[in-house]
Design a protein around this motif. Structure first.
Motif, PDB file in Angstrom:
ATOM      1  N   VAL A  35       0.012   1.619   9.570  1.00 21.99           N
ATOM      2  CA  VAL A  35       0.583   0.260   9.598  1.00 21.99           C
ATOM      3  C   VAL A  35      -0.458  -0.753   9.124  1.00 21.99           C
ATOM      4  CG1 VAL A  35       1.452  -1.533  11.133  1.00 21.99           C
ATOM      5  CG2 VAL A  35       2.291   0.782  11.356  1.00 21.99           C
ATOM      6  N   LYS A  36      -1.703  -0.537   9.515  1.00 21.66           N
ATOM      7  CA  LYS A  36      -2.763  -1.466   9.092  1.00 21.66           C
ATOM      8  C   LYS A  36      -2.987  -1.367   7.583  1.00 21.66           C
ATOM      9  CE  LYS A  36      -7.492  -2.882  10.091  1.00 21.66           C
ATOM     10  NZ  LYS A  36      -7.804  -3.143   8.728  1.00 21.66           N
ATOM     11  N   ALA A  39      -0.327  -3.384   6.096  1.00 21.77           N
ATOM     12  CA  ALA A  39      -0.538  -4.823   6.300  1.00 21.77           C
ATOM     13  C   ALA A  39      -1.626  -5.341   5.357  1.00 21.77           C
ATOM     14  CB  ALA A  39      -0.932  -5.076   7.751  1.00 21.77           C
ATOM     15  N   TYR A  50       3.141   2.306  -6.213  1.00 24.55           N
ATOM     16  CA  TYR A  50       2.538   3.282  -5.310  1.00 24.55           C
ATOM     17  C   TYR A  50       1.079   2.954  -5.023  1.00 24.55           C
ATOM     18  CZ  TYR A  50       6.629   6.185  -6.065  1.00 24.55           C
ATOM     19  OH  TYR A  50       7.906   6.649  -6.113  1.00 24.55           O
ATOM     20  N   PHE A  51       0.712   3.094  -3.770  1.00 21.08           N
ATOM     21  CA  PHE A  51      -0.676   2.887  -3.353  1.00 21.08           C
ATOM     22  C   PHE A  51      -1.215   4.199  -2.801  1.00 21.08           C
ATOM     23  CE2 PHE A  51       1.196  -1.170  -3.520  1.00 21.08           C
ATOM     24  CZ  PHE A  51       0.193  -2.082  -3.799  1.00 21.08           C
ATOM     25  N   VAL A  52      -2.526   4.316  -2.838  1.00 16.63           N
ATOM     26  CA  VAL A  52      -3.088   5.591  -2.390  1.00 16.63           C
ATOM     27  C   VAL A  52      -4.338   5.335  -1.546  1.00 16.63           C
ATOM     28  CG1 VAL A  52      -4.430   5.819  -4.517  1.00 16.63           C
ATOM     29  CG2 VAL A  52      -3.943   7.848  -3.188  1.00 16.63           C
ATOM     30  N   ALA A  53      -4.554   6.194  -0.578  1.00 18.77           N
ATOM     31  CA  ALA A  53      -5.777   6.108   0.231  1.00 18.77           C
ATOM     32  C   ALA A  53      -6.113   7.502   0.707  1.00 18.77           C
ATOM     33  CB  ALA A  53      -5.538   5.194   1.428  1.00 18.77           C
ATOM     34  N   SER A  54      -7.328   7.677   1.140  1.00 13.90           N
ATOM     35  CA  SER A  54      -7.651   8.971   1.733  1.00 13.90           C
ATOM     36  C   SER A  54      -8.526   8.731   2.956  1.00 13.90           C
ATOM     37  CB  SER A  54      -8.377   9.869   0.734  1.00 13.90           C
ATOM     38  OG  SER A  54      -9.640   9.342   0.447  1.00 13.90           O
ATOM     39  N   TYR A  59      -4.669  12.702   2.625  1.00  9.74           N
ATOM     40  CA  TYR A  59      -4.295  11.705   1.621  1.00  9.74           C
ATOM     41  C   TYR A  59      -3.077  10.944   2.097  1.00  9.74           C
ATOM     42  CZ  TYR A  59      -7.396  14.643  -0.917  1.00  9.74           C
ATOM     43  OH  TYR A  59      -8.512  15.348  -1.277  1.00  9.74           O
ATOM     44  N   VAL A  61      -0.059   8.338   0.508  1.00 10.33           N
ATOM     45  CA  VAL A  61       0.552   7.557  -0.568  1.00 10.33           C
ATOM     46  C   VAL A  61       1.598   6.680   0.087  1.00 10.33           C
ATOM     47  CG1 VAL A  61       1.950   7.641  -2.659  1.00 10.33           C
ATOM     48  CG2 VAL A  61       0.094   9.267  -2.345  1.00 10.33           C
ATOM     49  N   ASP A  79      -1.678  16.989  -1.880  1.00  8.94           N
ATOM     50  CA  ASP A  79      -2.651  15.966  -2.248  1.00  8.94           C
ATOM     51  C   ASP A  79      -1.920  14.753  -2.805  1.00  8.94           C
ATOM     52  OD1 ASP A  79      -1.820  16.692  -4.713  1.00  8.94           O
ATOM     53  OD2 ASP A  79      -3.670  17.681  -5.308  1.00  8.94           O
ATOM     54  N   GLU A  80      -2.687  13.794  -3.354  1.00 13.37           N
ATOM     55  CA  GLU A  80      -2.071  12.531  -3.730  1.00 13.37           C
ATOM     56  C   GLU A  80      -0.923  12.669  -4.728  1.00 13.37           C
ATOM     57  OE1 GLU A  80      -4.984  13.794  -4.404  1.00 13.37           O
ATOM     58  OE2 GLU A  80      -6.276  12.446  -5.513  1.00 13.37           O
ATOM     59  N   LEU A  81      -1.033  13.626  -5.644  1.00 16.71           N
ATOM     60  CA  LEU A  81       0.019  13.726  -6.657  1.00 16.71           C
ATOM     61  C   LEU A  81       1.271  14.406  -6.098  1.00 16.71           C
ATOM     62  CD1 LEU A  81      -1.943  14.460  -9.932  1.00 16.71           C
ATOM     63  CD2 LEU A  81      -1.089  12.336  -9.046  1.00 16.71           C
ATOM     64  N   VAL A  84       3.132  11.849  -4.227  1.00 13.34           N
ATOM     65  CA  VAL A  84       3.918  10.949  -5.072  1.00 13.34           C
ATOM     66  C   VAL A  84       5.320  11.516  -5.253  1.00 13.34           C
ATOM     67  CG1 VAL A  84       4.159  10.125  -7.444  1.00 13.34           C
ATOM     68  CG2 VAL A  84       1.975   9.935  -6.290  1.00 13.34           C
ATOM     69  N   GLU A  85       5.437  12.831  -5.447  1.00 14.83           N
ATOM     70  CA  GLU A  85       6.752  13.471  -5.550  1.00 14.83           C
ATOM     71  C   GLU A  85       7.576  13.187  -4.300  1.00 14.83           C
ATOM     72  OE1 GLU A  85       8.080  16.048  -7.959  1.00 14.83           O
ATOM     73  OE2 GLU A  85       6.791  14.643  -9.028  1.00 14.83           O
TER      74      GLU A  85
ATOM     75  N   ASN B 342      -7.421  -1.450  -5.646  1.00 10.09           N
ATOM     76  CA  ASN B 342      -7.480  -0.415  -4.624  1.00 10.09           C
ATOM     77  C   ASN B 342      -8.949  -0.130  -4.302  1.00 10.09           C
ATOM     78  OD1 ASN B 342      -7.680   2.183  -3.383  1.00 10.09           O
ATOM     79  ND2 ASN B 342      -5.576   2.549  -3.984  1.00 10.09           N
ATOM     80  N   SER B 344     -10.330   2.038  -2.384  1.00 13.11           N
ATOM     81  CA  SER B 344     -10.758   3.442  -2.406  1.00 13.11           C
ATOM     82  C   SER B 344     -11.205   3.808  -3.806  1.00 13.11           C
ATOM     83  CB  SER B 344      -9.613   4.373  -2.018  1.00 13.11           C
ATOM     84  OG  SER B 344      -9.173   4.092  -0.746  1.00 13.11           O
TER      85      SER B 344
END
Lengths: 147, 887
Positions: A35-36, A39, A50-54, A59, A61, A79-81, A84-85, B342, B344
């Motif tokens: 949630v953070k 935000a 799409y946003f991504v973080a790890s 991972y 998305v 993983d991130e890709l 995405v699917e 981003n 990251s």
């Protein structure tokens, strides 16, 4: 393993959360973390951007769709890709269920149908279906078109 | 957390008509669920109630056991309805409720009926539900249906069975493994997702059978894989096969490389990325193999999709650790990612650039990072700080710019972990780069003036006490330290008092002034601060005169306790308060041996404040004290070097023994650390019998047996040898552990009176040339080399014969000499044909030695080396050449 699918509204109230393989005591941390993340980053984002973080080996998305924030977390093969699917099929199914970009109200109106879609898409942490037309038929117990 | 995680019904009033679930109450919904029991079911109403139940469950609401059971039984009644929509909801609800084993039976007959239904969709769903709630016994009953389902022509049914199989493999592997023929058939399915799931399951079933996995990969890489997801799995499995198979010796070709390279041209980005990553992770990957993968990753760096940019920069970041040169082509693209929204991605780009950058780009990079630091979160900042620390150690000449950067960010806002990372970095730089010491200490002093973290303040004060007195002008630190006594909490005040006394002890001219300050602390409000002040005033002695401090006092102030803290803690806990005072000499000094895994952690650098100053007594200091406390060895003089422990037994044997080699000018002492791992035995009179027939220059002069070695309580026995003074004698020693073993009664813990003599063969031990060399680095090799001068320089060339690679040759010479590689020159860039490596050390007799190694490799992998040695002693320069010539 898909560790979590979490959907919340734009102020962070949880609408749907499904965890797989995450101990109950860690869920609260994941919830707060995701949630953070939304935000901090989703304000002003375009729909379906799409946003991504790890975080360590996990991972995440995430994206925004109307009033709805969607987060998907995974590890190992997811993983991130691959995530995405998953995010793509979930957002498409939500839009399909709501007939348009959802408001929170619309999302809650179609809550049961969306839960069924999620059930078809993710089965205990494994991606099961990716085609929106097929999912649309499966939630009504109709065989897919290709049969 | 930005927003409270409240349930939707806690929404604000102005949204009163907003939610269809407004005011939802668990109790009320459970009441509503009674409609499931109606003789005339209303499917629409029932679906609505199920939706409400799902909403509650999805919000983390939990049902009590009784509530869940009631709802479950009510839901099972809904199987009577023929409404399709409702049936679908029922399947979902049963899964969500996860009924207990004794409840499952209520629903199995209905589900079994659905599983044999003519309607495919009932079958698929029934399989998923049954597999979710089933146990082993039920599984064998339905196994036949599941096997049929796997090869069902309806892909939904097949997928349901396959995905269920993946889950069931965790709990009932022996059942699922019987399905491999059917799963194998499903791998050939024309339905993309069936193929994906079948491939995943088949691999899991056969993952321990290398030949089967290899066959699977061989057949599929030639065939047609339909979905990108399955293709990604195939790439992963292919990498695994490549890892386990050798490169062809004749052609130098790697099996399946062409397949991976072909995947770089796939239309799905997911597949391209997976292939690129697989190539970068190949072991011993060559530049030729890497290039196409790096090219596609470089394209991804400028993609409009953040996920692709992230994936690419993450992979390149990993590549930069092993092949920094291969990534330099992407530097321009990565520099533009520093401003990526981003964070990251930006952090990964920065840390990659820090790894691949050269000395000349440091200043420009630092400028870019300075702007970037202000708007990232602490966890990213820590990653950047760690990367800068490594960069500084790599380019010590740039310490000024990097130290300034660290001190600037130290002044900015930040949490504990971030500040600790910065302080740790500064401390490591002070330790490794002598020129950085004074400025680094001042930065730390300024930091404690306004530091909100007690832990960091006390650690810095401790560090200041150790390092400050050794600087050119120790007095300038006193003000910062004494300010702590006025302004801080009791813990920090007490630490400041200790630090002040260290200055007093080490710097005689400051002693009178330190006394004045310490006397003021006698009136502190905290007893610990007062006690410390009293203690130090008394121990420093001289009543504030400018006199030299006693050696014992210095040892007391600067030395470690010389007793393992864990042992001290146990002894203190066991001490009964009585007239007799606690005797610190009664605390056992044996060092509990660490678990093998920890011991083997190679060359771990001190990680900052916590590590070195208060480290465990495994350092040379502690060894020195331990040895000098043994009368037999006290006349050996100053300890030159102690080796890392060498294991003489394999892991998990009855007796675990390792040895530390202590090198003196004219003696060598072997310290055997022994652990008895058998609870039913007590060993007595433990000795190591050493045969030195292959070490001619050594003769045994003393030994110290261990009188008793109880279970799991490590002890030490020593053997000392005399050798010619100052000569780096080498030799091989064979060892046998000899002891008397006594049986121990496990119930009483008492040993029998009579014992049996026994012995246990240990591995051989060697004293090698590297044992006479201490690893001592220099921050600027060129300066050190120039200032050493060419007087005692010796240069010669050597042929090292055929080697696997240049890197292997470099490592072999480094470990032969046992010297410290400088300026990161121990890393050989991939595929280079020549390399220069710089080494520094101190040879026995305290002679500084610098070595410049130049390597070259020709076609058939023959390595030639030019060795240039400079030292303070001609004989030592010759000795280094002799080591290489005979090695």
């Amino acid at each position: 393993m898909l560790l979590a699918v979490l959907i919340c509204n734009s102020v962070g109230n949880i609408l749907v959360e499904r965890f797989n393989g995450v101990p109950a005591e860690e869920r609260m941390h994941w919830r707060s973390f995701l949630v953070k993340l939304g935000a901090d980053n989703l304000k002003g984002a375009r729909n379906e951007e799409y946003f991504v973080a790890s975080h360590k080996s996990v991972y995440v998305v995430y994206t925004v769709l109307g009033d709805i924030h969607l987060f998907v977390a995974g590890k190992d093969g997811y993983d991130e890709l691959a995530l995405v699917e998953v995010v793509t099929v979930i957002t498409t199914s939500i839009k399909d269920s709501c007939k348009k970009t959802p408001t929170e109200r619309l999302f809650l109106d179609k809550y049961g149908r969306i839960c069924l879609c999620l059930d078809e898409i993710v089965y205990k942490g494994i991606l099961e279906n990716t085609a929106k037309d097929r999912i649309k038929r499966l939630i009504r117990l109709k065989p897919p078109n290709e049969i | 957390m930005a927003q409270p995680l409240v349930k939707k019904d806690d929404d604000r009033d102005d949204e009163a008509e907003y939610s269809p679930f407004l005011g939802i109450e668990k109790g009320a919904v459970l009441q509503e669920a009674r409609v499931f029991n109606d003789p005339q079911l209303d499917p629409r109403r029932c679906s609505q109630v199920i939706t409400k139940l799902l909403y509650l469950l999805n919000q983390g609401e939990s049902f009590t056991k009784i509530e869940a059971t009631e709802v479950f039984f009510a839901v099972t009644k809904l199987f009577q309805s023929r409404d399709i929509g409702l049936r679908r909801m029922v399947y979902l609800m049963i899964k969500e409720l996860s009924p207990s084993a004794d409840e499952v039976i209520i629903v199995t007959s209905s589900l079994m009926k659905d599983m044999n239904s003519k309607t495919d969709m009932y079958r698929a769903n029934a399989i998923r539900v049954l597999c979710r709630i089933t146990d082993g016994t039920l599984l064998t009953q339905i196994e036949r249906y599941l096997k049929q389902a796997i090869v069902d022509k309806n892909p939904v049914v097949a997928s349901a069975a396959l995905v269920s199989g993946i889950h069931l493999l965790q709990t009932n592997p022996e059942v699922v493994k019987r399905w491999s023929n059917e799963v194998q058939e499903a791998v050939q399915s024309r339905a993309a997702l069936v193929q994906f799931h079948a491939l995943a399951l088949l691999h899991q079933i056969r993952q321990n059978d290398r030949l089967a996995v290899s066959k699977l990969v061989t057949s599929l890489t030639r065939g047609n894989v339909r979905s990108p997801l399955a293709q990604c799995l195939l790439i992963r499995y292919t990498s695994q096969v490549i890892r386990e198979s050798a490169t062809s010796a004749q052609t130098g070709d790697r099996p399946f490389y062409d397949f991976l390279e072909g995947c770089l041209r796939h239309k799905a980005e997911m597949v391209i990325f997976e292939a690129a990553r697989a190539i970068t992770e190949l072991s011993g990957v060559t530049s030729r193999e890497l290039t196409p993968a790096i090219t596609v990753l470089q394209l991804f760096l400028s993609s409009s999709k953040p996920v692709l940019r992230f994936a690419a920069v993450r992979t390149l970041n990993k590549v930069a650790m092993t092949h920094p040169m291969a990534v330099t082509n992407c530097n321009i693209d990565m520099e533009s990612l520093i401003s990526d929204q981003n964070r990251s991605i930006a952090t990964l780009a920065i840390t990659t650039l820090l790894k691949t950058g050269n000395e000349s780009s440091v200043d420009r990079l630092m400028k870019q990072i300075t702007n970037f630091m202000s708007d990232i979160a602490d966890e990213f900042k820590i990653v950047v700080v760690e990367a800068i620390r490594s960069l500084c150690l790599k380019f010590p000449l740039k310490y000024r710019a990097l130290m300034n950067f660290l001190s600037n960010i130290l002044r900015e806002e930040g949490g504990f972990d971030y500040k600790k990372a910065i302080v740790d970095s500064i401390v490591i730089l002070i330790r490794d780069i002598p020129e950085a010491k004074e400025s680094g200490l001042l930065h730390l002093c300024e930091f404690i003036e306004d530091c909100e973290f007690t832990y960091l303040s006390t650690q810095i004060l401790h560090f200041l006490g150790d390092e400050g007195p050794k600087t050119s002008d120790p007095s300038k630190y006193i003000r910062y330290i004494y300010n702590r006594v006025h302004l801080e909490n009791a813990t920090v005040r007490a630490a400041a008092v200790s630090t002040l006394s260290k200055f007093g002890a080490m710097v005689d001219s400051l002693k009178p002034r330190i006394f004045v300050l310490l006397r003021r602390c006698l009136f502190d409000s905290d007893d610990e601060v007062r006690d410390r002040a009293t203690l130090y005033i008394n121990t420093l002695g001289g009543d504030g005169e400018v006199v030299e401090t006693d050696k014992d006092v210095k040892t007391f102030l600067f030395g470690s306790l010389d007793i393992p803290l864990a042992n001290l803690e146990t002894s203190l806990k066991n001490y009964d308060p009585s007239e007799e005072p606690f005797d610190i000499n009664s605390v056992p000094r044996e060092i509990k041996s660490q678990p093998l895994a920890e011991k083997k952690a190679p060359g771990k650098k001190p990680t900052g404040l916590g590590a070195a100053p208060t480290g465990p007594p495994s350092t040379v200091d502690a060894y020195e004290r331990l040895l000098s406390s043994i009368p037999e060895f006290s006349g050996f003089g100053k300890l030159f070097k102690s080796s890392a422990p060498v294991e003489l037994t394999e892991a998990e044997t009855e007796y675990a023994v390792n040895v530390v080699k202590h090198i003196f000018d004219g003696h060598v002492v072997f310290q055997y650390n022994c652990t008895n791992t058998i609870p039913e035995q007590l060993l007595e009179n433990v000795n190591v019998v050493v045969d030195a027939s292959e070490a001619e220059e050594f003769s045994e002069v003393a030994r110290k047996p261990l009188s008793s070695l109880p279970y799991d309580s490590p002890g030490q026995t020593f053997v000392a040898f005399e050798k010619p003074d100052g000569v780096p004698a080498i030799g091989k020693f064979s060892n046998v552990l000899r002891f008397t073993v006594k049986e121990v009664d496990p119930t009483t813990g008492e040993a029998e009176d009579d014992g049996v003599e026994d012995e246990y063969q240990l591995e051989d031990l060697e004293v090698v040339a590297a044992d006479y060399m201490m690893k001592v680095g220099v921050s600027n090799f060129r300066n050190a080399w120039e200032s050493m001068g060419p007087d005692f320089e010796r240069v010669d060339e050597y042929g090292l014969g055929p080697r696997d690679s240049l890197a292997e040759a470099v490592n072999a010479v480094i470990s032969l000499l046992g010297m410290q590689p400088c300026e990161g020159t121990e890393v050989v860039p991939n595929n280079s044909r020549s390399h220069t490596c710089l080494l520094s050390g101190v040879y026995i007799g305290n002679v500084r030695v610098l070595v410049r190694l130049q390597f070259g490799i020709d076609g058939p992998k023959d390595v030639a080396m030019k060795l240039a040695v400079r030292s303070e002693d001609e004989a030592v320069s010759d000795a280094i050449h002799e080591i290489v010539a005979s090695g």
